[in-house]
Structures are given as C-alpha cells and as structure tokens.
Write a protein that holds these residues in place. Structure first.
Motif, mmCIF file in Angstrom:
data_model
loop_
_atom_site.group_PDB
_atom_site.id
_atom_site.type_symbol
_atom_site.label_atom_id
_atom_site.label_comp_id
_atom_site.label_asym_id
_atom_site.label_seq_id
_atom_site.Cartn_x
_atom_site.Cartn_y
_atom_site.Cartn_z
ATOM 1 N N ALA A 15 118.787 121.954 -37.081
ATOM 2 C CA ALA A 15 117.823 120.948 -37.521
ATOM 3 C C ALA A 15 117.781 120.975 -39.046
ATOM 4 C CB ALA A 15 116.449 121.234 -36.939
ATOM 5 N N GLY A 16 117.422 119.845 -39.653
ATOM 6 C CA GLY A 16 117.446 119.821 -41.112
ATOM 7 C C GLY A 16 116.103 119.615 -41.769
ATOM 8 N N GLU A 17 115.084 119.230 -40.982
ATOM 9 C CA GLU A 17 113.773 118.969 -41.554
ATOM 10 C C GLU A 17 112.711 119.076 -40.474
ATOM 11 O OE1 GLU A 17 113.895 115.068 -43.217
ATOM 12 O OE2 GLU A 17 114.864 114.200 -41.458
ATOM 13 N N VAL A 18 111.448 118.834 -40.856
ATOM 14 C CA VAL A 18 110.334 119.056 -39.943
ATOM 15 C C VAL A 18 110.440 118.197 -38.688
ATOM 16 C CG1 VAL A 18 107.835 118.794 -39.668
ATOM 17 C CG2 VAL A 18 108.756 119.851 -41.738
ATOM 18 N N SER A 19 110.794 116.916 -38.825
ATOM 19 C CA SER A 19 110.888 116.056 -37.640
ATOM 20 C C SER A 19 111.971 116.552 -36.698
ATOM 21 C CB SER A 19 111.161 114.607 -38.048
ATOM 22 O OG SER A 19 112.395 114.491 -38.736
ATOM 23 N N GLY A 20 113.097 116.997 -37.251
ATOM 24 C CA GLY A 20 114.160 117.546 -36.423
ATOM 25 C C GLY A 20 113.737 118.824 -35.731
ATOM 26 N N ILE A 69 121.002 118.115 -35.002
ATOM 27 C CA ILE A 69 119.833 117.261 -34.809
ATOM 28 C C ILE A 69 119.583 116.479 -36.087
ATOM 29 C CG2 ILE A 69 117.393 117.200 -34.192
ATOM 30 C CD1 ILE A 69 117.793 119.969 -32.879
ATOM 31 N N ASP A 70 119.973 115.195 -36.077
ATOM 32 C CA ASP A 70 119.747 114.289 -37.208
ATOM 33 C C ASP A 70 120.327 114.894 -38.497
ATOM 34 O OD1 ASP A 70 118.965 111.968 -38.448
ATOM 35 O OD2 ASP A 70 116.825 112.377 -38.360
ATOM 36 N N ALA A 71 119.676 114.683 -39.651
ATOM 37 C CA ALA A 71 120.054 115.260 -40.958
ATOM 38 C C ALA A 71 121.556 115.211 -41.222
ATOM 39 C CB ALA A 71 119.547 116.707 -41.046
ATOM 40 N N PRO A 72 122.183 114.020 -41.201
ATOM 41 C CA PRO A 72 123.646 113.951 -41.308
ATOM 42 C C PRO A 72 124.220 114.462 -42.619
ATOM 43 C CG PRO A 72 122.669 111.769 -41.500
ATOM 44 C CD PRO A 72 121.567 112.695 -41.062
ATOM 45 N N SER A 126 106.185 115.833 -45.617
ATOM 46 C CA SER A 126 106.467 117.260 -45.455
ATOM 47 C C SER A 126 107.381 117.816 -46.530
ATOM 48 C CB SER A 126 107.106 117.508 -44.081
ATOM 49 O OG SER A 126 108.319 116.781 -43.956
ATOM 50 N N ARG A 127 108.096 116.943 -47.235
ATOM 51 C CA ARG A 127 109.003 117.416 -48.280
ATOM 52 C C ARG A 127 108.259 117.546 -49.610
ATOM 53 N NH1 ARG A 127 112.106 113.065 -45.943
ATOM 54 N NH2 ARG A 127 113.877 113.794 -44.722
ATOM 55 N N ARG A 128 108.619 118.576 -50.348
ATOM 56 C CA ARG A 128 107.932 118.828 -51.618
ATOM 57 C C ARG A 128 108.034 117.631 -52.555
ATOM 58 N NH1 ARG A 128 109.697 120.445 -56.450
ATOM 59 N NH2 ARG A 128 111.792 120.851 -55.628
ATOM 60 N N LYS A 129 109.223 117.047 -52.663
ATOM 61 C CA LYS A 129 109.431 115.941 -53.594
ATOM 62 C C LYS A 129 108.579 114.727 -53.234
ATOM 63 C CE LYS A 129 112.523 117.002 -56.804
ATOM 64 N NZ LYS A 129 112.292 116.766 -58.257
ATOM 65 N N GLU A 130 108.504 114.400 -51.929
ATOM 66 C CA GLU A 130 107.738 113.218 -51.555
ATOM 67 C C GLU A 130 106.238 113.461 -51.750
ATOM 68 O OE1 GLU A 130 108.921 112.274 -47.607
ATOM 69 O OE2 GLU A 130 107.880 113.948 -46.658
ATOM 70 N N ILE A 131 105.780 114.691 -51.535
ATOM 71 C CA ILE A 131 104.372 115.002 -51.765
ATOM 72 C C ILE A 131 104.050 114.893 -53.250
ATOM 73 C CG2 ILE A 131 102.627 116.824 -51.659
ATOM 74 C CD1 ILE A 131 103.991 117.799 -49.078
ATOM 75 N N GLU A 132 104.909 115.454 -54.091
ATOM 76 C CA GLU A 132 104.698 115.369 -55.532
ATOM 77 C C GLU A 132 104.690 113.915 -56.001
ATOM 78 O OE1 GLU A 132 107.801 117.669 -57.221
ATOM 79 O OE2 GLU A 132 106.851 119.612 -56.821
ATOM 80 N N SER A 133 105.529 113.096 -55.376
ATOM 81 C CA SER A 133 105.674 111.711 -55.801
ATOM 82 C C SER A 133 104.552 110.814 -55.301
ATOM 83 C CB SER A 133 107.022 111.168 -55.319
ATOM 84 O OG SER A 133 107.150 109.791 -55.597
ATOM 85 N N GLY A 157 108.951 107.792 -42.730
ATOM 86 C CA GLY A 157 109.652 108.827 -41.977
ATOM 87 C C GLY A 157 109.303 108.715 -40.507
ATOM 88 N N THR A 158 109.583 109.775 -39.764
ATOM 89 C CA THR A 158 109.295 109.789 -38.332
ATOM 90 C C THR A 158 107.825 109.517 -38.051
ATOM 91 O OG1 THR A 158 111.075 111.381 -37.989
ATOM 92 C CG2 THR A 158 109.457 111.179 -36.231
ATOM 93 N N VAL A 159 106.955 109.907 -38.978
ATOM 94 C CA VAL A 159 105.519 109.744 -38.776
ATOM 95 C C VAL A 159 105.138 108.283 -38.564
ATOM 96 C CG1 VAL A 159 104.911 109.521 -41.221
ATOM 97 C CG2 VAL A 159 103.273 110.501 -39.629
ATOM 98 N N ALA A 160 105.923 107.350 -39.108
ATOM 99 C CA ALA A 160 105.623 105.931 -38.912
ATOM 100 C C ALA A 160 105.718 105.557 -37.439
ATOM 101 C CB ALA A 160 106.581 105.070 -39.733
ATOM 102 N N LEU A 161 106.710 106.111 -36.743
ATOM 103 C CA LEU A 161 106.823 105.834 -35.318
ATOM 104 C C LEU A 161 105.727 106.553 -34.543
ATOM 105 C CD1 LEU A 161 108.370 104.349 -33.148
ATOM 106 C CD2 LEU A 161 109.953 106.277 -32.982
ATOM 107 N N GLU A 162 105.325 107.721 -35.019
ATOM 108 C CA GLU A 162 104.227 108.439 -34.371
ATOM 109 C C GLU A 162 102.942 107.618 -34.417
ATOM 110 O OE1 GLU A 162 104.762 113.164 -34.756
ATOM 111 O OE2 GLU A 162 104.641 112.165 -36.691
ATOM 112 N N THR A 163 102.577 107.144 -35.598
ATOM 113 C CA THR A 163 101.344 106.365 -35.712
ATOM 114 C C THR A 163 101.449 105.057 -34.937
ATOM 115 O OG1 THR A 163 102.042 105.310 -37.792
ATOM 116 C CG2 THR A 163 100.778 107.357 -37.955
#
Length: 383
Positions: free
Chosen positions: A14-19, A98-101, A194-201, A268-274
């Motif tokens: 897996a490469g990230e939290v959603s994966g 799992i994803d993260a190509p 969940s990613r540091r960069k996106e939170i900072e941004s 991200g994946t959260v959009a489909l969750e909501t």
C-alpha cells in the motif's frame, strides 16, 4: 527449477492511508478464506491491525506530486532497495499492489525480476492520465482488479482483460452503525487530508474559510477529523481563537460525516466516502505549480473527484489551485447549508450507491487472488 517460495505468504504494498484502509479489508478477507496465509509488506496501522505484518510503514511514502517525489528521491530509492532485498529474502507466493502506481510500478518490476506473480488491486487511474501505463499493466501484471464500473470496459478496449470487483468503501463504511445519526444543519466538517504537504497547503485556508462562515452565521460549529498518522497536537495548535471547533478521532469519522450539514475536504478517497454517506461536500486541492502545470497537460478527465466522475456531473464543486481560497470555499460551503440545496444534493447522492456495486468487493478480490495462487502452484507442480 522453479522459484523457491516462502510457504503461503503474500506481500502487500500500500502507498498511502486510503490504500492501507482498503488493504486492511483485503487482509481480513484473505485470512478468513485461507487462515494459514501470512500477509506482510508495506502497510499502515489499519493493515497491521487486520493481521498484516508491517515490514515497512507507509509513513515512509507520504508524498504527493512530481516535485514532491523528486525532493524525497534519496529516501524513496532507499525504501525501494530495502523492499527488493526483503522480497528476495522472503520469496512470497505473490505480490499484491494496492493503488499508488508511481511507487508500486517499481514494486511490480522488482517482483517480476524475482519471478514473483503480481496482482494489482485498485487499478491505477490510467483512464485519467498517462494512458500508456495500460501497456505496462498488460505486460507486467498477472491480474488487474478494478473497483470502478467504467474501468473494466476501458481496459478491455486497450487489450487488458481485468476483473471488476466493486468498490471496497461500500464494505468499509459502517452504514448500519450510522443510519440513526441525524445531520446537524449547523455543523460543518473539515477534512484536511492525510499527507503532510496537503495539510500544510490546505488546512490554514480551511480554517480561514470556517472563520468567514462563522462570521456570517454565528450559530455554526465545526469539527476537524484527524486522519490516521496525523499529529493531533499540530491540528489543534492551528485552530483560531474564538472559533467553535473540535478535533475528532479518525475512528469516529463516519458518524461525524453523517452528523454534519456539509463538509470541506481535500480531494481524495474521502470525497467518495462523504458521497456514499450522503453529505454535500466542497472539494479543494492545491499542488505545486510545476506538478499542476504538468497535470493539465496530461490529465484527460473533466473532474478530479470520484463522485463527479462516477455520476458524470459536478455534484461536488471542485476548487483547485488559486480557487481553493477561503472566500470561495466559504461561499460554496454556505451554499450547501441552504436547506433546499442541501436536500437536492443528498437526493442526488442517494443514487451513487447503485453505481459503485454491491458489498463484498474485498471478498471477491481475495477469491481471485487465492484462485490465482492456486493456479500458479498447480502450474509449478506440473513443471
């Protein structure tokens, strides 16, 4: 002479939290069907709790776009070397990516070099950009498992016969546990990613948007949901004084979604969750200028969020780059709090579940993976 393999072990990457979340459901399904199978690999806390041995942690790979990957290239290359050495030592029966190509395609090459079968769960979004990657999947991967309804015909048109198993989020979201939660029309949920960069941004602008909304409607309250692996103290330290806001833990996120009038979220994946939970959501995202410029040249889809792509219409507004500013975010979110608009969007979202498939995607994926391993074992025994 065939390649010597390590019992009934499967390496998952897996490469990230959603994966990690999708991988956890897959691990449980694999172990339920084959109790003797050992799962290990690049994982997060969810996969570890499901029974996967976390050889490497996904926190080592919390990256975003092209420029971010380049900036961390020495660390990424070091991780690749360590994974290759471990794969060579373990010799698992199969590798499941799992994803993260951008990272997992290198894992595919490593596995192929070692003669280990590869299956890809959660097909990379080759339909959106860099369509030439279909050729890589066709030539290097033993089986591709799709989770979106339009992926299988797209891949078939490019000469790749894949399996459609449905979307694992249908299994991940505890609908029965949250069905009695009533939405609070004065509550707004903030999901900064969940990613540091996106939170900072994005997080500072999300909070600035909340302040604007609260100024217009003082009765509003706000909740920030902490993603797994994100430091709670850092989220709380950024909260503006005087804003009625709390921080919620990740295990309570679905109840928090269900109980909100609207959501502000990083793409991200959260959009489909909501969307599946049925909450109107404003989607925002910001990349580095170089990554975004490259993306505009190669991305070939009208939307960036899965709900809009699946329903082929802009159900959720998408605010990108300079449009992801506090003023526009606040305006869109306030619009969703209008009772009539809110009801219309929720009615539209109620049709989404029909399009993403029936529950049981992780089990169907596990059946295909284990079936493929049996075929491999049979072929090897007859050699």
């Amino acid at each position: 002479m065939g390649t010597k393999r390590n019992g009934e072990s499967i390496w998952l990457s897996a490469g990230e939290v959603s994966g990690d979340m999708h991988g956890a459901l897959l691990v449980r399904a694999l172990r339920q069907r084959a109790p003797g199978v050992r799962c290990m690999g690049l994982a997060g806390s969810a996969m570890e709790e499901a029974g996967c041995k976390k050889v490497f942690d996904i926190s080592e790979l919390s990256l975003m776009g092209v420029t971010e990957v380049v900036a961390h290239l020495p660390r990424v290359l070091g991780l690749m070397r360590r994974i290759y050495a471990r794969l060579k030592a373990e010799r698992p029966r199969a590798v499941v990516c799992i994803d993260a190509p951008d990272f997992n395609f290198f894992v595919v090459r490593m596995a192929r070099r070692l003669g280990i079968p590869v299956l890809y769960y959660i097909c990379p979004q080759v339909w959106a950009w860099r369509k030439g990657r279909v050729n890589f999947l066709r030539d290097k991967v033993d089986r591709v498992l799709c989770i979106l309804p339009f992926e299988k015909p797209f891949l078939a048109a490019h000469g790749l016969d894949a399996d459609y198993v449905g979307h694992p989020l249908v299994d991940q979201i505890p609908f029965a546990d949250i069905e009695d939660v009533e939405p609070d029309p004065n509550r707004v949920l903030i999901l900064p990613g969940s990613r540091r960069k996106e939170i900072e941004s994005l997080y500072p602008d999300f909070l600035a948007a909340a302040k604007r909304m609260h100024h217009v409607r003082p009765e509003l309250t706000f909740t920030v949901v902490r993603a797994p692996g994100v430091d709670r103290a850092a989220l709380e330290a950024a909260l503006p004084a005087g804003l009625p806001v709390t921080v919620e833990e990740p295990e309570n996120r679905y109840a928090a979604m269900r109980g909100s009038g609207a959501v502000i979220a990083a793409s991200g994946t959260v959009a489909l969750e909501t969307a599946l939970v049925g909450v109107p959501t404003v989607i925002a995202y910001r990349l580095s200028p170089v990554t975004y410029a490259l993306g505009r040249l190669i991305v070939d889809v009208p939307y960036i969020s899965l709900p809009n792509l699946i329903m082929d219409t802009e159900v959720f507004p998408e605010l990108l780059q300079e449009d992801a500013n506090p003023e526009d975010i606040a305006a869109k979110a306030l619009g969703f709090l209008d009772a009539r608009t809110n009801a219309e969007v929720r009615a539209t979202l109620s049709r989404l579940a029909e399009l993403v498939g029936e529950p049981g995607a992780p089990g169907r994926a596990a059946d295909i993976i284990l079936g493929r391993l049996h075929m491999t074992a049979t072929d090897g025994a007859g050699a």
